[in-house]
Design a protein around this motif. Structure first.
Motif, PDB file in Angstrom:
ATOM      1  N   ASN A   1       0.826  -1.205   0.000  1.00  0.00           N
ATOM      2  CA  ASN A   1       0.000   0.000   0.000  1.00  0.00           C
ATOM      3  C   ASN A   1       0.861   1.257   0.000  1.00  0.00           C
ATOM      4  O   ASN A   1       0.537   2.241  -0.677  1.00  0.00           O
ATOM      5  CB  ASN A   1      -0.933   0.015   1.217  1.00  0.00           C
ATOM      6  N   PHE A   2       1.946   1.216   0.755  1.00  0.00           N
ATOM      7  CA  PHE A   2       2.861   2.356   0.795  1.00  0.00           C
ATOM      8  C   PHE A   2       3.439   2.636  -0.590  1.00  0.00           C
ATOM      9  O   PHE A   2       3.471   3.785  -1.043  1.00  0.00           O
ATOM     10  CB  PHE A   2       3.988   2.075   1.796  1.00  0.00           C
ATOM     11  N   LEU A   3       3.868   1.584  -1.280  1.00  0.00           N
ATOM     12  CA  LEU A   3       4.437   1.750  -2.616  1.00  0.00           C
ATOM     13  C   LEU A   3       3.391   2.223  -3.617  1.00  0.00           C
ATOM     14  O   LEU A   3       3.680   3.059  -4.490  1.00  0.00           O
ATOM     15  CB  LEU A   3       5.071   0.437  -3.087  1.00  0.00           C
ATOM     16  N   MET A   4       2.172   1.715  -3.487  1.00  0.00           N
ATOM     17  CA  MET A   4       1.104   2.165  -4.385  1.00  0.00           C
ATOM     18  C   MET A   4       0.749   3.626  -4.127  1.00  0.00           C
ATOM     19  O   MET A   4       0.468   4.383  -5.060  1.00  0.00           O
ATOM     20  CB  MET A   4      -0.124   1.261  -4.248  1.00  0.00           C
ATOM     21  N   ASP A   5       0.804   4.035  -2.868  1.00  0.00           N
ATOM     22  CA  ASP A   5       0.540   5.434  -2.535  1.00  0.00           C
ATOM     23  C   ASP A   5       1.619   6.356  -3.102  1.00  0.00           C
ATOM     24  O   ASP A   5       1.363   7.545  -3.330  1.00  0.00           O
ATOM     25  CB  ASP A   5       0.442   5.619  -1.023  1.00  0.00           C
ATOM     26  N   LEU A   6       2.806   5.809  -3.336  1.00  0.00           N
ATOM     27  CA  LEU A   6       3.878   6.575  -3.965  1.00  0.00           C
ATOM     28  C   LEU A   6       3.707   6.670  -5.483  1.00  0.00           C
ATOM     29  O   LEU A   6       4.462   7.370  -6.151  1.00  0.00           O
ATOM     30  CB  LEU A   6       5.242   5.946  -3.645  1.00  0.00           C
ATOM     31  N   GLY A   7       2.727   5.937  -6.008  1.00  0.00           N
ATOM     32  CA  GLY A   7       2.436   6.019  -7.433  1.00  0.00           C
ATOM     33  C   GLY A   7       2.857   4.821  -8.255  1.00  0.00           C
ATOM     34  O   GLY A   7       2.650   4.796  -9.475  1.00  0.00           O
ATOM     35  N   PHE A   8       3.450   3.803  -7.614  1.00  0.00           N
ATOM     36  CA  PHE A   8       3.857   2.610  -8.355  1.00  0.00           C
ATOM     37  C   PHE A   8       2.632   1.740  -8.624  1.00  0.00           C
ATOM     38  O   PHE A   8       1.740   1.608  -7.785  1.00  0.00           O
ATOM     39  CB  PHE A   8       4.912   1.823  -7.576  1.00  0.00           C
ATOM     40  N   ARG A   9       2.581   1.111  -9.801  1.00  0.00           N
ATOM     41  CA  ARG A   9       1.391   0.360 -10.207  1.00  0.00           C
ATOM     42  C   ARG A   9       1.623  -1.150 -10.193  1.00  0.00           C
ATOM     43  O   ARG A   9       0.873  -1.899  -9.598  1.00  0.00           O
ATOM     44  CB  ARG A   9       0.940   0.798 -11.610  1.00  0.00           C
ATOM     45  N   GLN A  10       2.663  -1.603 -10.880  1.00  0.00           N
ATOM     46  CA  GLN A  10       2.917  -3.051 -10.974  1.00  0.00           C
ATOM     47  C   GLN A  10       4.017  -3.413  -9.996  1.00  0.00           C
ATOM     48  O   GLN A  10       5.189  -3.084 -10.205  1.00  0.00           O
ATOM     49  CB  GLN A  10       3.327  -3.426 -12.388  1.00  0.00           C
ATOM     50  N   LEU A  11       3.659  -4.102  -8.911  1.00  0.00           N
ATOM     51  CA  LEU A  11       4.648  -4.365  -7.869  1.00  0.00           C
ATOM     52  C   LEU A  11       4.261  -5.571  -7.032  1.00  0.00           C
ATOM     53  O   LEU A  11       3.118  -6.010  -7.036  1.00  0.00           O
ATOM     54  CB  LEU A  11       4.796  -3.137  -6.965  1.00  0.00           C
ATOM     55  N   ARG A  12       5.244  -6.089  -6.333  1.00  0.00           N
ATOM     56  CA  ARG A  12       5.055  -7.104  -5.309  1.00  0.00           C
ATOM     57  C   ARG A  12       6.089  -6.862  -4.214  1.00  0.00           C
ATOM     58  O   ARG A  12       7.225  -6.475  -4.500  1.00  0.00           O
ATOM     59  CB  ARG A  12       5.258  -8.525  -5.851  1.00  0.00           C
ATOM     60  N   VAL A  13       5.715  -7.111  -2.965  1.00  0.00           N
ATOM     61  CA  VAL A  13       6.674  -7.151  -1.863  1.00  0.00           C
ATOM     62  C   VAL A  13       6.681  -8.584  -1.361  1.00  0.00           C
ATOM     63  O   VAL A  13       5.713  -9.047  -0.754  1.00  0.00           O
ATOM     64  CB  VAL A  13       6.308  -6.177  -0.732  1.00  0.00           C
ATOM     65  N   ARG A  14       7.745  -9.301  -1.662  1.00  0.00           N
ATOM     66  CA  ARG A  14       7.859 -10.707  -1.263  1.00  0.00           C
ATOM     67  C   ARG A  14       8.455 -10.782   0.142  1.00  0.00           C
ATOM     68  O   ARG A  14       9.433 -10.099   0.449  1.00  0.00           O
ATOM     69  CB  ARG A  14       8.745 -11.475  -2.239  1.00  0.00           C
ATOM     70  N   HIS A  15       7.851 -11.614   0.972  1.00  0.00           N
ATOM     71  CA  HIS A  15       8.230 -11.722   2.382  1.00  0.00           C
ATOM     72  C   HIS A  15       9.178 -12.905   2.574  1.00  0.00           C
ATOM     73  O   HIS A  15       8.762 -14.054   2.507  1.00  0.00           O
ATOM     74  CB  HIS A  15       6.964 -11.904   3.227  1.00  0.00           C
ATOM     75  N   HIS A  16      10.450 -12.609   2.822  1.00  0.00           N
ATOM     76  CA  HIS A  16      11.457 -13.650   3.069  1.00  0.00           C
ATOM     77  C   HIS A  16      11.957 -13.515   4.507  1.00  0.00           C
ATOM     78  O   HIS A  16      13.121 -13.177   4.752  1.00  0.00           O
ATOM     79  CB  HIS A  16      12.623 -13.520   2.093  1.00  0.00           C
ATOM     80  N   GLY A  17      11.076 -13.720   5.472  1.00  0.00           N
ATOM     81  CA  GLY A  17      11.462 -13.589   6.873  1.00  0.00           C
ATOM     82  C   GLY A  17      11.794 -12.149   7.217  1.00  0.00           C
ATOM     83  O   GLY A  17      10.949 -11.261   7.157  1.00  0.00           O
ATOM     84  N   GLU A  18      13.054 -11.887   7.565  1.00  0.00           N
ATOM     85  CA  GLU A  18      13.488 -10.533   7.927  1.00  0.00           C
ATOM     86  C   GLU A  18      13.648  -9.637   6.702  1.00  0.00           C
ATOM     87  O   GLU A  18      13.758  -8.429   6.830  1.00  0.00           O
ATOM     88  CB  GLU A  18      14.825 -10.586   8.668  1.00  0.00           C
ATOM     89  N   LEU A  19      13.646 -10.239   5.515  1.00  0.00           N
ATOM     90  CA  LEU A  19      13.947  -9.495   4.295  1.00  0.00           C
ATOM     91  C   LEU A  19      12.715  -9.275   3.428  1.00  0.00           C
ATOM     92  O   LEU A  19      11.930 -10.192   3.200  1.00  0.00           O
ATOM     93  CB  LEU A  19      15.018 -10.259   3.493  1.00  0.00           C
ATOM     94  N   ALA A  20      12.570  -8.045   2.950  1.00  0.00           N
ATOM     95  CA  ALA A  20      11.520  -7.707   1.988  1.00  0.00           C
ATOM     96  C   ALA A  20      12.171  -7.589   0.612  1.00  0.00           C
ATOM     97  O   ALA A  20      13.110  -6.821   0.430  1.00  0.00           O
ATOM     98  CB  ALA A  20      10.864  -6.385   2.361  1.00  0.00           C
TER      99      ALA A  20
END
Length: 266
Positions: free
Chosen positions: A198-217
């Protein structure tokens, strides 16, 4: 060829007689309910399942889209994390999810005397690992778009012709797809992903994913938006926010956004 596929679709839907469509508000299911409603009228119903894996932003958009079409919209509750075997995130996770969804849509269809349940699978879905299609097959769910061999590009083009607001909407998948197979899925982790995206979309990005790898995004962005993303000041802002959300490390995937990137380990 495209118009012939479109005509075949309308004829196929007409032959079915009545449809309860598993409707997410995405490109495919929005197009399907639009065509089904045009062909069948009140005998075409959209059914949306709310759950922790389905972002509130997507739900609000789905509600808005269906209003532009005019079809009846029924909202049901579903919680995938309560399904035995789902939260451990096995490679066939989507099978459990889709089976639960389709069974609940079938219950709605039965109450409304609707004969068939349909999903928005298209021809391109045959190219990827889609265990949910096995659940559809078991429960005799029909896939009209796939039946007439409509591709994603076909559906976008036809959606544009129909003035549907979703014609250029970025592809979406439930939040559970952001986790590597075998990594436990929890409400807290889903919330982290949802907030980050949601944060990235609010910045104006459209095509995205945030993959959850434990401590790492691991952030995937569409190639057309690389230049915008890689501004030093913006990168720092994004890293700061995602760390505040709960990630320890934040990285950018240089291959960019791609459908089913978690399947690359299979």
């Amino acid at each position: 060829m495209l118009q012939q596929k479109f005509q075949n679709l309308k004829e196929y839907i007409k032959d079915l007689g009545s449809l309860a469509i598993a409707y997410s508000g995405g490109v495919d299911s929005t197009f399907l309910i639009k065509v089904a409603y045009d062909v069948l009228g009140e005998k075409a119903v959209a059914v949306t399942a709310r759950s922790s894996t389905y972002p509130e932003r997507e739900f609000r958009e789905a509600v808005d889209y269906i209003k532009t079409i005019g079809a009846k919209h029924i909202v049901i509750e579903s919680e995938e994390l309560d399904i035995e075997g789902f939260s451990t995130n096995p490679v066939n996770r989507c099978y459990y999810c889709k089976k639960e969804l389709f069974q609940k849509v079938q219950e709605v269809a039965k109450k409304l005397n609707i004969e068939f349940v349909a999903d928005g699978s298209n021809q391109d879905d045959l190219k990827d690992y889609r265990p949910g299609m096995e659940a559809a097959k078991e429960l005799k769910v029909v896939s009209p778009l796939k039946h007439v061999e409509l591709t994603k590009e076909d559906i976008r083009n036809l959606s544009k012709d129909l003035d549907l607001p979703t014609w250029d909407k970025p592809a979406f998948a439930c939040l559970s797809s952001r986790f590597p197979y075998g990594h436990e899925i929890t409400i807290e982790k889903l919330s982290m992903v949802d907030r980050a995206e949601n944060f990235l979309m609010d910045l104006g990005f459209r095509q995205l994913r945030v993959r959850h790898h434990g401590e790492l995004a691991r952030i995937e962005i569409g190639e057309k938006e690389f230049q915008k993303f890689l501004q030093p000041s913006l990168v720092k802002k994004i890293a700061k926010e995602l760390k505040a959300i709960g990630f320890t490390y934040v990285c950018f995937d240089m291959e960019g956004y791609r459908t089913g990137s978690m399947n690359e380990t299979l």
